[in-house]
Design a protein around this motif. Structure first.
Motif, PDB file in Angstrom:
ATOM      1  N   ASP A 180      -5.095  -7.264 -31.836  1.00  0.00           N
ATOM      2  CA  ASP A 180      -4.335  -8.260 -32.115  1.00  0.00           C
ATOM      3  C   ASP A 180      -2.947  -8.085 -31.476  1.00  0.00           C
ATOM      4  OD1 ASP A 180      -6.207  -9.070 -33.811  1.00  0.00           O
ATOM      5  OD2 ASP A 180      -5.177  -7.934 -35.644  1.00  0.00           O
ATOM      6  N   VAL A 181      -2.239  -6.799 -31.419  1.00  0.00           N
ATOM      7  CA  VAL A 181      -1.232  -6.917 -30.660  1.00  0.00           C
ATOM      8  C   VAL A 181      -1.134  -7.058 -29.229  1.00  0.00           C
ATOM      9  CG1 VAL A 181       0.839  -5.324 -29.951  1.00  0.00           C
ATOM     10  CG2 VAL A 181      -0.430  -5.354 -32.356  1.00  0.00           C
ATOM     11  N   ARG A 182      -2.390  -6.630 -28.675  1.00  0.00           N
ATOM     12  CA  ARG A 182      -2.678  -6.625 -27.343  1.00  0.00           C
ATOM     13  C   ARG A 182      -2.864  -7.947 -26.836  1.00  0.00           C
ATOM     14  NH1 ARG A 182      -6.295  -3.185 -27.212  1.00  0.00           N
ATOM     15  NH2 ARG A 182      -7.997  -4.602 -27.517  1.00  0.00           N
ATOM     16  N   ASP A 183      -3.530  -8.904 -27.497  1.00  0.00           N
ATOM     17  CA  ASP A 183      -4.044 -10.293 -27.285  1.00  0.00           C
ATOM     18  C   ASP A 183      -2.653 -11.194 -27.112  1.00  0.00           C
ATOM     19  OD1 ASP A 183      -6.598  -9.584 -27.160  1.00  0.00           O
ATOM     20  OD2 ASP A 183      -6.901 -10.452 -29.099  1.00  0.00           O
ATOM     21  N   LEU A 184      -1.534 -10.505 -27.959  1.00  0.00           N
ATOM     22  CA  LEU A 184      -0.265 -11.603 -27.934  1.00  0.00           C
ATOM     23  C   LEU A 184       0.686 -11.255 -27.069  1.00  0.00           C
ATOM     24  CD1 LEU A 184      -0.451 -12.018 -31.802  1.00  0.00           C
ATOM     25  CD2 LEU A 184      -0.855 -14.014 -30.243  1.00  0.00           C
ATOM     26  N   ALA A 185       0.624 -10.089 -26.514  1.00  0.00           N
ATOM     27  CA  ALA A 185       1.479  -9.308 -25.276  1.00  0.00           C
ATOM     28  C   ALA A 185       2.064 -10.352 -24.603  1.00  0.00           C
ATOM     29  CB  ALA A 185       1.235  -8.142 -24.767  1.00  0.00           C
ATOM     30  N   VAL A 186       1.375 -11.363 -23.945  1.00  0.00           N
ATOM     31  CA  VAL A 186       1.753 -11.995 -22.771  1.00  0.00           C
ATOM     32  C   VAL A 186       2.472 -13.279 -23.505  1.00  0.00           C
ATOM     33  CG1 VAL A 186       1.290 -13.617 -21.055  1.00  0.00           C
ATOM     34  CG2 VAL A 186       0.118 -11.337 -21.271  1.00  0.00           C
ATOM     35  N   ASP A 187       2.085 -13.718 -24.374  1.00  0.00           N
ATOM     36  CA  ASP A 187       2.614 -14.923 -25.268  1.00  0.00           C
ATOM     37  C   ASP A 187       3.996 -14.605 -25.767  1.00  0.00           C
ATOM     38  OD1 ASP A 187       0.229 -16.705 -24.873  1.00  0.00           O
ATOM     39  OD2 ASP A 187      -0.616 -15.334 -26.375  1.00  0.00           O
ATOM     40  N   VAL A 188       3.997 -13.421 -26.320  1.00  0.00           N
ATOM     41  CA  VAL A 188       5.438 -13.136 -26.894  1.00  0.00           C
ATOM     42  C   VAL A 188       6.573 -12.367 -25.932  1.00  0.00           C
ATOM     43  CG1 VAL A 188       6.426 -11.402 -28.565  1.00  0.00           C
ATOM     44  CG2 VAL A 188       4.320 -12.532 -29.270  1.00  0.00           C
ATOM     45  N   MET A 189       6.141 -11.843 -24.926  1.00  0.00           N
ATOM     46  CA  MET A 189       7.006 -10.917 -23.988  1.00  0.00           C
ATOM     47  C   MET A 189       7.223 -11.818 -22.609  1.00  0.00           C
ATOM     48  SD  MET A 189       6.014  -6.998 -24.575  1.00  0.00           S
ATOM     49  CE  MET A 189       4.533  -7.182 -23.801  1.00  0.00           C
ATOM     50  N   ALA A 190       6.285 -12.492 -22.085  1.00  0.00           N
ATOM     51  CA  ALA A 190       6.654 -12.896 -20.930  1.00  0.00           C
ATOM     52  C   ALA A 190       7.718 -13.860 -20.817  1.00  0.00           C
ATOM     53  CB  ALA A 190       5.270 -13.713 -20.282  1.00  0.00           C
ATOM     54  N   HIS A 191       8.029 -14.757 -21.450  1.00  0.00           N
ATOM     55  CA  HIS A 191       9.098 -15.723 -21.318  1.00  0.00           C
ATOM     56  C   HIS A 191      10.413 -15.073 -21.904  1.00  0.00           C
ATOM     57  CE1 HIS A 191       8.197 -15.744 -25.731  1.00  0.00           C
ATOM     58  NE2 HIS A 191       9.378 -16.242 -25.867  1.00  0.00           N
ATOM     59  N   ARG A 192      10.395 -13.724 -22.140  1.00  0.00           N
ATOM     60  CA  ARG A 192      11.765 -12.744 -22.184  1.00  0.00           C
ATOM     61  C   ARG A 192      12.246 -11.985 -21.053  1.00  0.00           C
ATOM     62  NH1 ARG A 192       9.458 -13.331 -27.820  1.00  0.00           N
ATOM     63  NH2 ARG A 192      10.952 -13.998 -29.169  1.00  0.00           N
ATOM     64  N   LEU A 193      11.094 -11.804 -20.372  1.00  0.00           N
ATOM     65  CA  LEU A 193      11.471 -11.281 -19.208  1.00  0.00           C
ATOM     66  C   LEU A 193      12.517 -11.910 -18.133  1.00  0.00           C
ATOM     67  CD1 LEU A 193       8.161  -9.271 -18.354  1.00  0.00           C
ATOM     68  CD2 LEU A 193      10.006  -8.425 -19.745  1.00  0.00           C
TER      69      LEU A 193
ATOM     70  N   ALA B  55       6.234 -13.734 -14.519  1.00  0.00           N
ATOM     71  CA  ALA B  55       6.408 -12.955 -15.750  1.00  0.00           C
ATOM     72  C   ALA B  55       5.091 -12.680 -16.497  1.00  0.00           C
ATOM     73  CB  ALA B  55       7.457 -13.628 -16.864  1.00  0.00           C
ATOM     74  N   ALA B  56       4.130 -13.559 -16.383  1.00  0.00           N
ATOM     75  CA  ALA B  56       2.842 -13.394 -17.275  1.00  0.00           C
ATOM     76  C   ALA B  56       2.156 -12.168 -16.526  1.00  0.00           C
ATOM     77  CB  ALA B  56       2.360 -14.704 -17.553  1.00  0.00           C
ATOM     78  N   THR B  57       2.137 -12.368 -15.103  1.00  0.00           N
ATOM     79  CA  THR B  57       1.213 -11.660 -14.508  1.00  0.00           C
ATOM     80  C   THR B  57       2.105 -10.025 -14.552  1.00  0.00           C
ATOM     81  OG1 THR B  57       0.903 -13.170 -12.915  1.00  0.00           O
ATOM     82  CG2 THR B  57       0.671 -10.887 -12.165  1.00  0.00           C
ATOM     83  N   ILE B  58       3.473  -9.762 -14.442  1.00  0.00           N
ATOM     84  CA  ILE B  58       3.911  -8.713 -14.696  1.00  0.00           C
ATOM     85  C   ILE B  58       3.418  -8.128 -16.090  1.00  0.00           C
ATOM     86  CG2 ILE B  58       6.235  -7.550 -15.107  1.00  0.00           C
ATOM     87  CD1 ILE B  58       7.346  -9.504 -13.195  1.00  0.00           C
ATOM     88  N   VAL B  59       3.560  -9.011 -17.143  1.00  0.00           N
ATOM     89  CA  VAL B  59       3.174  -8.242 -18.459  1.00  0.00           C
ATOM     90  C   VAL B  59       1.683  -7.893 -18.551  1.00  0.00           C
ATOM     91  CG1 VAL B  59       3.067  -8.757 -20.996  1.00  0.00           C
ATOM     92  CG2 VAL B  59       4.985  -9.655 -19.579  1.00  0.00           C
ATOM     93  N   GLY B  60       1.011  -8.921 -17.719  1.00  0.00           N
ATOM     94  CA  GLY B  60      -0.405  -8.373 -17.819  1.00  0.00           C
ATOM     95  C   GLY B  60      -0.922  -7.088 -17.025  1.00  0.00           C
ATOM     96  N   ARG B  61       0.197  -6.451 -16.126  1.00  0.00           N
ATOM     97  CA  ARG B  61       0.035  -5.303 -15.507  1.00  0.00           C
ATOM     98  C   ARG B  61       0.476  -4.263 -16.461  1.00  0.00           C
ATOM     99  NH1 ARG B  61       1.982  -6.099  -9.183  1.00  0.00           N
ATOM    100  NH2 ARG B  61       0.715  -7.860  -8.758  1.00  0.00           N
ATOM    101  N   ILE B  62       1.562  -4.592 -16.941  1.00  0.00           N
ATOM    102  CA  ILE B  62       1.911  -3.396 -18.045  1.00  0.00           C
ATOM    103  C   ILE B  62       1.003  -3.131 -19.297  1.00  0.00           C
ATOM    104  CG2 ILE B  62       3.955  -3.080 -19.788  1.00  0.00           C
ATOM    105  CD1 ILE B  62       5.606  -4.556 -18.047  1.00  0.00           C
ATOM    106  N   VAL B  63       0.510  -4.118 -19.763  1.00  0.00           N
ATOM    107  CA  VAL B  63      -0.410  -3.941 -20.957  1.00  0.00           C
ATOM    108  C   VAL B  63      -1.571  -2.863 -20.825  1.00  0.00           C
ATOM    109  CG1 VAL B  63      -2.096  -4.811 -22.732  1.00  0.00           C
ATOM    110  CG2 VAL B  63       0.179  -6.106 -22.084  1.00  0.00           C
ATOM    111  N   PRO B  64      -2.287  -2.872 -19.670  1.00  0.00           N
ATOM    112  CA  PRO B  64      -3.225  -1.809 -19.305  1.00  0.00           C
ATOM    113  C   PRO B  64      -2.689  -0.447 -19.349  1.00  0.00           C
ATOM    114  CG  PRO B  64      -3.741  -3.690 -18.054  1.00  0.00           C
ATOM    115  CD  PRO B  64      -2.260  -3.842 -18.504  1.00  0.00           C
TER     116      PRO B  64
END
Length: 358
Positions: free
Chosen positions: A280-293, A306-315
């Motif tokens: 649940d946390v992983r699924d929401l990571a981009v939606d919650v964090m990307a616009h804050r970077l 920013a969404a691509t950046i978060v997508g690289r951080i999560v894994p």
């Protein structure tokens, strides 16, 4: 109303009613309802014609309560949104005329068409749930939510949202194009007699649902996972994501951690569980964090968003391994290598095979 019982079924009914109106945006609708259940605000971004405004209006109808729509334009002034003082000759005094923000659901349509001064007029009401006019504070109705839409491709007459205001949105949801089959379904559904949404919730039920979402259990290891995900945006190298370090000027703040856990609780409730899984946390990571970077100049030069950046951080941040372990009442308790639950907290329903949270 228990998190895993009536509340989950009622939330699912609301989501089904939204899907009856909107075709091909299941993920978007789920995230919008997550924002409602978590008590946050939601920013929808997409090109024209992908049903952003229709989705917002549908959500407002389904959750019930009062609704106000503000069309943001370059000539808008803050008093058009929050209200102002008006002189009454008959009483030889000033009266306060409150603006359209005094509603349960406020749709800020094309929010990036208004200048920063107007956008910032929403800061107090989004953060504090009140507006201040003439030295007096006026609370907004409860529950309260701001739904905003913006067009990412226009450059004429468009003002980028300031970082402080982007941080006030719990979720930023990218609304994409439908597939060919979905677009055909849109054509058949909307061209003759468009369906109309029906209210599923009201203010009382929505407040009860939000309280149920707050009761969804979060294991200590899952909470630590959320903290690590957000911290990795500030120091990617320390979390094994050094390849994105040069792409981030500023990482997400603590409000992202709070929002990530609150949204994960709401998503778990919507999925019929009384506990949060790492997924649940992983699924929401981009939606919650990307616009804050705040991406760096290197990221802008390379065309990395920013969404691509978060997508690289999560894994790069390992999720906790959750193992099934039952107590006397059949509740799932243990996380492999995790700490024991906090004193006084109770677990909810047991998870599926290989997944359980205390």
């Amino acid at each position: 109303m228990t998190p895993s019982g009536d509340a989950g079924a009622l939330a699912e009914r609301a989501l089904f009613e939204m899907k009856r109106i909107i075709v091909g945006q299941d993920r978007v609708l789920e995230r919008m309802l997550v924002a409602v259940l978590a008590g946050g605000h939601c920013l929808l971004e997409g090109v024209p014609g992908v049903a952003k405004t229709l989705a917002a209006e549908t959500l407002a109808t389904v959750v019930g309560g009062s609704f106000a729509r503000v069309q943001f334009t370059p000539d808008l002034v803050p008093s058009d949104i929050v209200g102002t003082r008006i002189y009454r000759p008959s009483t030889e005094g000033f009266d306060i005329e409150l603006g359209p923000v005094m509603a349960n659901v406020v749709l800020a349509d094309e929010i990036n068409r208004a200048p920063a001064k107007v956008q910032s007029a929403l800061l107090e009401v989004m953060a504090e749930g009140q507006v201040s006019i003439g030295g007096r504070s006026h609370p907004v109705p409860a529950p309260f939510m701001v739904l905003a839409t913006q067009n990412p491709i226009e450059s004429e007459g468009v003002y980028q949202l300031p970082e402080a205001q982007r941080d006030r949105f719990l979720l930023k949801i990218d609304v994409g194009y439908p597939t060919e089959a979905q677009e055909l379904a849109v054509l058949y559904r909307m061209s003759v007699d468009p369906p109309r949404p029906s209210p599923v919730l009201d203010t009382g039920r929505l407040i009860a649902l939000r309280r149920s979402a707050e009761l969804v259990f979060v294991h200590d290891e899952v909470a630590r996972y959320a903290v690590r995900l957000v911290a990795a945006t500030r120091d990617p190298l320390a979390y094994g994501a050094g390849d994105v370090a040069r792409l981030i000027a500023y990482g997400a703040g603590p409000r992202a951690t709070l929002g990530l856990v609150a949204a994960a609780r709401a998503l778990a409730l919507l999925r019929g569980r009384g506990y949060v899984l790492p997924g649940d946390v992983r699924d929401l990571a981009v939606d919650v964090m990307a616009h804050r970077l705040v991406p760096s100049f290197d990221a802008l030069a390379d065309g990395v968003d920013a969404a691509t950046i978060v997508g690289r951080i999560v894994p790069a941040v390992p999720a906790p391994r959750i193992a099934p372990s039952q107590d006397d009442e059949g509740n799932a308790l243990a996380a492999v290598g995790g700490a024991a639950p906090h004193h006084g907290e109770q677990s909810r329903d047991a998870g599926g095979p290989g997944e359980a949270v205390a």
